[in-house]
Design a protein around this motif. Structure first.
Motif, PDB file in Angstrom:
ATOM      1  N   MET A 181      -0.668 -33.501  24.452  1.00  0.00           N
ATOM      2  CA  MET A 181      -0.042 -34.821  24.234  1.00  0.00           C
ATOM      3  C   MET A 181       1.112 -34.658  23.264  1.00  0.00           C
ATOM      4  N   ASP A 182       2.107 -35.539  23.387  1.00  0.00           N
ATOM      5  CA  ASP A 182       3.240 -35.485  22.461  1.00  0.00           C
ATOM      6  C   ASP A 182       3.296 -36.779  21.663  1.00  0.00           C
ATOM      7  N   ALA A 183       4.498 -37.274  21.382  1.00  0.00           N
ATOM      8  CA  ALA A 183       4.597 -38.477  20.554  1.00  0.00           C
ATOM      9  C   ALA A 183       4.429 -39.720  21.412  1.00  0.00           C
ATOM     10  N   GLY A 184       3.291 -39.839  22.061  1.00  0.00           N
ATOM     11  CA  GLY A 184       2.998 -40.957  22.934  1.00  0.00           C
ATOM     12  C   GLY A 184       1.591 -40.794  23.478  1.00  0.00           C
TER      13      GLY A 184
ATOM     14  N   GLY B  66       9.427 -43.408  16.656  1.00  0.00           N
ATOM     15  CA  GLY B  66      10.167 -42.304  17.253  1.00  0.00           C
ATOM     16  C   GLY B  66       9.834 -40.994  16.550  1.00  0.00           C
ATOM     17  N   SER B  67      10.168 -39.874  17.201  1.00  0.00           N
ATOM     18  CA  SER B  67       9.777 -38.583  16.645  1.00  0.00           C
ATOM     19  C   SER B  67      10.495 -38.287  15.325  1.00  0.00           C
ATOM     20  N   ARG B  68      11.741 -38.724  15.193  1.00  0.00           N
ATOM     21  CA  ARG B  68      12.489 -38.430  13.960  1.00  0.00           C
ATOM     22  C   ARG B  68      11.790 -39.083  12.758  1.00  0.00           C
TER      23      ARG B  68
ATOM     24  N   SER C  14      11.735 -37.406  27.483  1.00  0.00           N
ATOM     25  CA  SER C  14      13.010 -37.838  28.054  1.00  0.00           C
ATOM     26  C   SER C  14      14.187 -37.471  27.155  1.00  0.00           C
ATOM     27  N   SER C  15      13.974 -37.382  25.839  1.00  0.00           N
ATOM     28  CA  SER C  15      15.118 -37.036  24.991  1.00  0.00           C
ATOM     29  C   SER C  15      15.541 -35.585  25.202  1.00  0.00           C
ATOM     30  N   SER C  16      14.619 -34.739  25.651  1.00  0.00           N
ATOM     31  CA  SER C  16      15.005 -33.337  25.876  1.00  0.00           C
ATOM     32  C   SER C  16      15.993 -33.232  27.036  1.00  0.00           C
TER      33      SER C  16
ATOM     34  N   GLY D 194      21.310 -33.157  18.619  1.00  0.00           N
ATOM     35  CA  GLY D 194      21.073 -34.504  19.149  1.00  0.00           C
ATOM     36  C   GLY D 194      19.590 -34.815  19.193  1.00  0.00           C
ATOM     37  N   SER D 195      18.818 -33.884  19.742  1.00  0.00           N
ATOM     38  CA  SER D 195      17.355 -34.017  19.795  1.00  0.00           C
ATOM     39  C   SER D 195      16.815 -32.592  19.828  1.00  0.00           C
ATOM     40  N   GLY D 196      15.960 -32.277  18.868  1.00  0.00           N
ATOM     41  CA  GLY D 196      15.484 -30.892  18.730  1.00  0.00           C
ATOM     42  C   GLY D 196      14.986 -30.311  20.039  1.00  0.00           C
ATOM     43  N   SER D 197      14.078 -31.041  20.705  1.00  0.00           N
ATOM     44  CA  SER D 197      13.444 -30.492  21.905  1.00  0.00           C
ATOM     45  C   SER D 197      14.455 -30.224  23.022  1.00  0.00           C
ATOM     46  N   ALA D 198      15.632 -30.868  22.975  1.00  0.00           N
ATOM     47  CA  ALA D 198      16.642 -30.668  24.025  1.00  0.00           C
ATOM     48  C   ALA D 198      17.127 -29.222  24.078  1.00  0.00           C
ATOM     49  N   CYS D 199      17.038 -28.520  22.969  1.00  0.00           N
ATOM     50  CA  CYS D 199      17.554 -27.138  22.956  1.00  0.00           C
ATOM     51  C   CYS D 199      16.722 -26.229  23.851  1.00  0.00           C
ATOM     52  N   ARG D 200      15.517 -26.688  24.237  1.00  0.00           N
ATOM     53  CA  ARG D 200      14.668 -25.857  25.100  1.00  0.00           C
ATOM     54  C   ARG D 200      14.907 -26.140  26.584  1.00  0.00           C
ATOM     55  N   SER D 201      15.762 -27.130  26.908  1.00  0.00           N
ATOM     56  CA  SER D 201      15.962 -27.484  28.326  1.00  0.00           C
ATOM     57  C   SER D 201      17.114 -26.722  28.981  1.00  0.00           C
TER      58      SER D 201
ATOM     59  N   ILE E 140       8.143 -29.718  28.309  1.00  0.00           N
ATOM     60  CA  ILE E 140       6.957 -30.131  27.539  1.00  0.00           C
ATOM     61  C   ILE E 140       6.579 -28.960  26.638  1.00  0.00           C
ATOM     62  N   ALA E 141       6.374 -29.255  25.354  1.00  0.00           N
ATOM     63  CA  ALA E 141       6.021 -28.181  24.415  1.00  0.00           C
ATOM     64  C   ALA E 141       4.588 -27.723  24.654  1.00  0.00           C
ATOM     65  N   LEU E 142       4.425 -26.417  24.743  1.00  0.00           N
ATOM     66  CA  LEU E 142       3.091 -25.809  24.835  1.00  0.00           C
ATOM     67  C   LEU E 142       2.634 -25.470  23.416  1.00  0.00           C
ATOM     68  N   VAL E 143       3.578 -25.037  22.585  1.00  0.00           N
ATOM     69  CA  VAL E 143       3.361 -24.923  21.135  1.00  0.00           C
ATOM     70  C   VAL E 143       4.386 -25.874  20.520  1.00  0.00           C
ATOM     71  N   LYS E 144       3.903 -26.776  19.680  1.00  0.00           N
ATOM     72  CA  LYS E 144       4.705 -27.944  19.326  1.00  0.00           C
ATOM     73  C   LYS E 144       5.681 -27.750  18.166  1.00  0.00           C
ATOM     74  N   TYR E 145       6.722 -28.561  18.218  1.00  0.00           N
ATOM     75  CA  TYR E 145       7.690 -28.713  17.110  1.00  0.00           C
ATOM     76  C   TYR E 145       7.381 -30.048  16.452  1.00  0.00           C
ATOM     77  N   TRP E 146       7.084 -30.034  15.175  1.00  0.00           N
ATOM     78  CA  TRP E 146       6.879 -31.309  14.452  1.00  0.00           C
ATOM     79  C   TRP E 146       7.180 -31.041  12.984  1.00  0.00           C
ATOM     80  N   GLY E 147       8.345 -31.382  12.531  1.00  0.00           N
ATOM     81  CA  GLY E 147       8.744 -31.152  11.136  1.00  0.00           C
ATOM     82  C   GLY E 147      10.008 -30.319  11.071  1.00  0.00           C
TER      83      GLY E 147
HETATM   84  O1  PMV Z   1      13.001 -33.225  19.478  1.00  0.00           O
HETATM   85  P1  PMV Z   1      12.311 -34.518  19.613  1.00  0.00           P
HETATM   86  O2  PMV Z   1      12.832 -35.530  18.675  1.00  0.00           O
HETATM   87  O3  PMV Z   1      12.282 -34.962  21.038  1.00  0.00           O
HETATM   88  O4  PMV Z   1      10.776 -34.294  19.156  1.00  0.00           O
HETATM   89  C1  PMV Z   1       9.839 -33.617  19.950  1.00  0.00           C
HETATM   90  C2  PMV Z   1       8.484 -33.749  19.392  1.00  0.00           C
HETATM   91  C3  PMV Z   1       7.332 -33.423  20.317  1.00  0.00           C
HETATM   92  O5  PMV Z   1       7.620 -33.793  21.639  1.00  0.00           O
HETATM   93  C4  PMV Z   1       6.106 -34.219  19.854  1.00  0.00           C
HETATM   94  C5  PMV Z   1       6.961 -31.944  20.257  1.00  0.00           C
HETATM   95  C6  PMV Z   1       7.884 -30.995  20.975  1.00  0.00           C
HETATM   96  O6  PMV Z   1       7.948 -29.848  20.556  1.00  0.00           O
HETATM   97  O7  PMV Z   1       8.507 -31.370  21.976  1.00  0.00           O
END
Ligand code: PMV
Length: 321
Positions: A275-278, A184-186, A98-100, A130-137, A10-17
């Motif tokens: 909160m995130d994209a939901g 979706g986030s994309r 879940s995409s992460s 594949g999904s940006g946030s996955a790189c943090r898992s 879960i992002a504590l500081v968010k990625y959006w863009g």
């Molecule tokens: O990488 P994605 O497509 O799962 O987008 C993540 C977007 C947020 O969950 C809203 C923020 C984040 O940094 O995880």
């Protein structure tokens, strides 16, 4: 079959863009906490005639199928037909990240099936596409995804800030709605980048939130981390809400949950929402306060789960599959 387990973050500081849509390069850095309890378990095998993916017991079709197999092509160009079997033990595509865990587990299992010994940084860089946030898992505990400056994305992957045992925290997850989100986030990110008058301000102010959150994690200062997290969350949602047409993930129940968290804070509990994209609300707090926070949230929302700080991904040995 190679089998991997990965946990969402879960992002504590968010990625959006994004600064590059093709390579999924972010416009800003982000910081996350890896969760325990929730996980994705994914098996990948080349011992098959056709490309087929089964997600939570359902065969993937259309763009979901395409997204998975395009990702596998990236990991192993020229790969043979591949079968993927993936299961989440928590709701999919509902703003619970879940995409992460999905793309982290898929990347790790696919690399193992191909016999590739990639570093965690390289796996993270691949999963990011594949999904940006996955790189943090790819690490347990607390992770930063740096924006990077290289145009090929080679410096845009997760880096470890602190391991799981650095700081025992809880996230109280209030599941307002466990159905998949409408946008979706994309798609949401693209609309925000193209239409929100707040977008530039969001990008320009990210560095100070990152610095404060990183410092707060290193110093185990929950109030400082909570403030940075709420600020980053509100700014991200401000860009979504001011997109055209607007993107509003909040439900009335989400706002009630925010009120409840503020009241707990007034009563002396260090509890902070994100909160995130939901519509789901996640509350960061100390272990000794988690039950009290969960009890309060249960007066508003039926499904409330307490999760802790989780580990990085792992490959399962034969006996465990
Ligand atoms: O990488 P994605 O497509 O799962 O987008 C993540 C977007 C947020 O969950 C809203 C923020 C984040 O940094 O995880």
């Amino acid at each position: 079959m190679a089998v991997a387990i990965a946990h969402p973050n879960i992002a504590l500081v968010k990625y959006w863009g994004k600064r590059d849509r093709e390579l999924n390069l972010p416009a800003t850095g982000s910081i996350s906490m890896t969760l325990d309890t929730f996980h994705t378990r994914t098996g990948v095998t080349w011992d098959t005639e056709h490309d087929v993916a089964t997600l939570n017991g359902q065969v993937a079709t259309g763009h979901v199928h395409e997204r998975i197999f395009r990702h596998l092509d990236l990991i192993t160009p020229g790969r043979p037909p591949t079968r993927v079997v993936s299961e989440n033990n928590f709701p999919t595509a509902a703003g619970l990240a879940s995409s992460s865990s999905a793309f982290a587990a898929l990347t790790m299992a696919a690399a193992a099936e191909a016999g590739e010994l990639f570093s965690p940084e390289r796996l993270s860089e691949l999963a990011r596409q594949g999904s940006g946030s996955a790189c943090r898992s790819f690490w347990g505990g607390f992770v930063e995804w740096r924006r990077g400056i290289a145009s090929d994305g080679s410096d845009s992957h997760g880096t470890h800030i602190a391991p799981r045992d650095h700081w025992d925290l809880r996230m109280v997850v209030a599941i307002v709605d466990d159905g998949p989100k409408k946008i979706g986030s994309r798609e949401g990110m693209i609309r925000t980048m193209e239409t929100s008058p707040m977008y530039q301000a969001w990008v320009a102010s990210a560095a100070s939130d990152l610095n404060q959150a990183r410092q707060a994690i290193l110093e185990r200062d929950l109030d400082a981390l909570g403030r940075a997290m709420e600020r980053s969350t509100l700014k991200m949602h401000a860009t979504m809400l001011t997109s055209d047409p607007p993107i509003r993930y909040w439900k009335s129940t989400s706002v009630w949950a925010m009120d409840a968290v503020e009241k707990l804070r007034d009563a002396g509990v260090s509890a902070w929402w994100t909160m995130d994209a939901g519509p789901n609300v996640k509350i960061l707090c100390r272990p000794q306060d988690a039950e009290r926070v969960a009890r309060r949230l249960r007066t508003l929302i039926d499904k409330v789960v307490i999760v802790g700080v989780g580990p990085g991904p792992s490959l399962l040995e034969d006996a465990e599959r």
